[in-house]
Design a protein around this motif. Structure first.
Motif, PDB file in Angstrom:
ATOM      1  N   GLN A   8      12.852  87.285  65.425  1.00  0.00           N
ATOM      2  CA  GLN A   8      12.410  88.564  64.878  1.00  0.00           C
ATOM      3  C   GLN A   8      13.274  88.960  63.692  1.00  0.00           C
ATOM      4  OE1 GLN A   8      12.251  90.416  68.671  1.00  0.00           O
ATOM      5  NE2 GLN A   8      14.364  91.130  68.639  1.00  0.00           N
ATOM      6  N   SER A   9      12.626  89.627  62.754  1.00  0.00           N
ATOM      7  CA  SER A   9      13.268  89.991  61.504  1.00  0.00           C
ATOM      8  C   SER A   9      13.247  91.511  61.375  1.00  0.00           C
ATOM      9  CB  SER A   9      12.515  89.353  60.338  1.00  0.00           C
ATOM     10  OG  SER A   9      13.166  89.615  59.118  1.00  0.00           O
TER      11      SER A   9
ATOM     12  N   VAL B 103       9.607  92.784  62.679  1.00  0.00           N
ATOM     13  CA  VAL B 103       8.480  91.873  62.816  1.00  0.00           C
ATOM     14  C   VAL B 103       8.931  90.740  63.738  1.00  0.00           C
ATOM     15  CG1 VAL B 103       6.863  90.321  61.683  1.00  0.00           C
ATOM     16  CG2 VAL B 103       7.561  92.432  60.542  1.00  0.00           C
ATOM     17  N   ARG B 104       8.138  90.491  64.777  1.00  0.00           N
ATOM     18  CA  ARG B 104       8.472  89.478  65.786  1.00  0.00           C
ATOM     19  C   ARG B 104       7.471  88.340  65.754  1.00  0.00           C
ATOM     20  NH1 ARG B 104       9.165  91.155  72.033  1.00  0.00           N
ATOM     21  NH2 ARG B 104      11.311  91.473  71.320  1.00  0.00           N
ATOM     22  N   ALA B 105       7.992  87.120  65.848  1.00  0.00           N
ATOM     23  CA  ALA B 105       7.163  85.926  66.041  1.00  0.00           C
ATOM     24  C   ALA B 105       7.574  85.293  67.363  1.00  0.00           C
ATOM     25  CB  ALA B 105       7.361  84.944  64.891  1.00  0.00           C
ATOM     26  N   GLN B 106       6.582  84.897  68.165  1.00  0.00           N
ATOM     27  CA  GLN B 106       6.891  84.400  69.505  1.00  0.00           C
ATOM     28  C   GLN B 106       6.133  83.117  69.811  1.00  0.00           C
ATOM     29  OE1 GLN B 106       7.252  87.422  72.507  1.00  0.00           O
ATOM     30  NE2 GLN B 106       6.440  86.105  74.116  1.00  0.00           N
ATOM     31  N   VAL B 107       6.877  82.164  70.350  1.00  0.00           N
ATOM     32  CA  VAL B 107       6.302  80.921  70.861  1.00  0.00           C
ATOM     33  C   VAL B 107       6.256  81.055  72.375  1.00  0.00           C
ATOM     34  CG1 VAL B 107       6.597  78.426  71.047  1.00  0.00           C
ATOM     35  CG2 VAL B 107       7.268  79.609  68.942  1.00  0.00           C
ATOM     36  N   PRO B 108       5.109  80.901  73.031  1.00  0.00           N
ATOM     37  CA  PRO B 108       4.994  81.217  74.455  1.00  0.00           C
ATOM     38  C   PRO B 108       5.828  80.333  75.367  1.00  0.00           C
ATOM     39  CG  PRO B 108       3.010  80.117  73.678  1.00  0.00           C
ATOM     40  CD  PRO B 108       3.831  80.429  72.470  1.00  0.00           C
TER      41      PRO B 108
ATOM     42  N   ILE C  19       0.365  85.652  59.253  1.00  0.00           N
ATOM     43  CA  ILE C  19       0.979  86.704  58.453  1.00  0.00           C
ATOM     44  C   ILE C  19       2.357  87.049  59.014  1.00  0.00           C
ATOM     45  CG2 ILE C  19       0.777  89.094  57.683  1.00  0.00           C
ATOM     46  CD1 ILE C  19      -1.202  87.185  56.364  1.00  0.00           C
ATOM     47  N   GLY C  20       2.438  87.164  60.345  1.00  0.00           N
ATOM     48  CA  GLY C  20       3.699  87.506  60.968  1.00  0.00           C
ATOM     49  C   GLY C  20       4.794  86.500  60.676  1.00  0.00           C
ATOM     50  N   VAL C  21       4.477  85.207  60.765  1.00  0.00           N
ATOM     51  CA  VAL C  21       5.461  84.160  60.486  1.00  0.00           C
ATOM     52  C   VAL C  21       5.934  84.253  59.034  1.00  0.00           C
ATOM     53  CG1 VAL C  21       5.764  81.669  60.190  1.00  0.00           C
ATOM     54  CG2 VAL C  21       4.717  82.566  62.279  1.00  0.00           C
ATOM     55  N   GLN C  22       5.015  84.495  58.123  1.00  0.00           N
ATOM     56  CA  GLN C  22       5.403  84.615  56.720  1.00  0.00           C
ATOM     57  C   GLN C  22       6.322  85.813  56.501  1.00  0.00           C
ATOM     58  OE1 GLN C  22       5.015  82.490  54.439  1.00  0.00           O
ATOM     59  NE2 GLN C  22       3.411  81.139  55.208  1.00  0.00           N
TER      60      GLN C  22
END
Length: 209
Positions: free
Chosen positions: A34-35, A47-52, A102-105
């Motif tokens: 997360q950023s 902004v959070r990116a998550q790998v399950p 979009i979130g990953v970017q």
């Protein structure tokens, strides 16, 4: 944030964790990167990116950006979240889900980052998460419990060493700006001097047998 029925507020308590039994940790935990585009005085824009579930263990010593790049194609959930300061185990949190691409970017392009492996476990009457931090916060493990209302009369596992709920230094947004690795020794000396602390005013907490 879970749907608590209390609008844009979350109720949680957090603890420093050590020696968590191996059987309580997932074989394939979720990876969260997360950023924080704003992190000041308890206010945060994240902004959070998550790998399950990680398809393979992370590379030892990898930083937050490298972890994101290694697993970007596996991200299946992203969200933007606005948070307010923690007050007595309650914090304002408004979240909106984003398209994963979009979130990953967004995480890739800006903000101060935090990465962690998240393990979920059911203990007693509560669902807990155990966050094992990576990158600049490696060495820190935090156990957290969240409910739909104030977290009172809590059965606290023995692996919870001391409570962090009211310690702003351990908020994820604070760790993004001032990583744990830079002040871990100072914290250990403080803990040795003051001893464990658990917040009063939450009913009849007790240690889990």
């Amino acid at each position: 944030m879970s749907d608590t029925g209390n609008g844009d507020f979350e109720f949680e308590r957090r603890f420093l964790a050590r020696d968590v039994p191996a059987e309580m940790l997932d074989d394939a935990p979720a990876l969260i990167v997360q950023s924080y585009f704003l992190a000041e005085d308890g206010y945060a824009l994240r902004v959070r990116a998550q790998v399950p579930a990680l398809p393979a263990p992370p590379e030892p010593g990898a930083d937050e950006r490298a972890l994101l790049e290694a697993y970007a194609e596996h991200v299946d959930f992203c969200a933007v979240t606005v948070k307010g300061p923690m007050v007595g185990g309650t914090r304002y949190e408004a979240e909106r889900e984003l398209d994963p691409e979009i979130g990953v970017q967004m995480v890739r392009r800006g903000g101060s980052r935090v990465a962690k492996l998240r393990h979920a476990v059911w203990l007693g009457d509560d669902g807990w998460v155990v966050d094992v931090f990576l990158g600049a916060n490696a060495g820190l493990v935090v156990a957290e419990v969240e409910r739909g209302g104030p977290v009172t009369d809590l059965a606290i596992p023995t692996f919870c060493v001391t409570e962090l709920t009211a310690d702003a230094r351990f908020a994820n947004d604070a760790l993004a700006v001032r990583p744990y690795r830079g002040w871990a020794g100072e914290w250990e000396a403080e803990l040795a001097r003051t001893g464990p602390r658990f917040l009063p005013g939450f009913g009849h907490d007790h240690r889990m047998v």
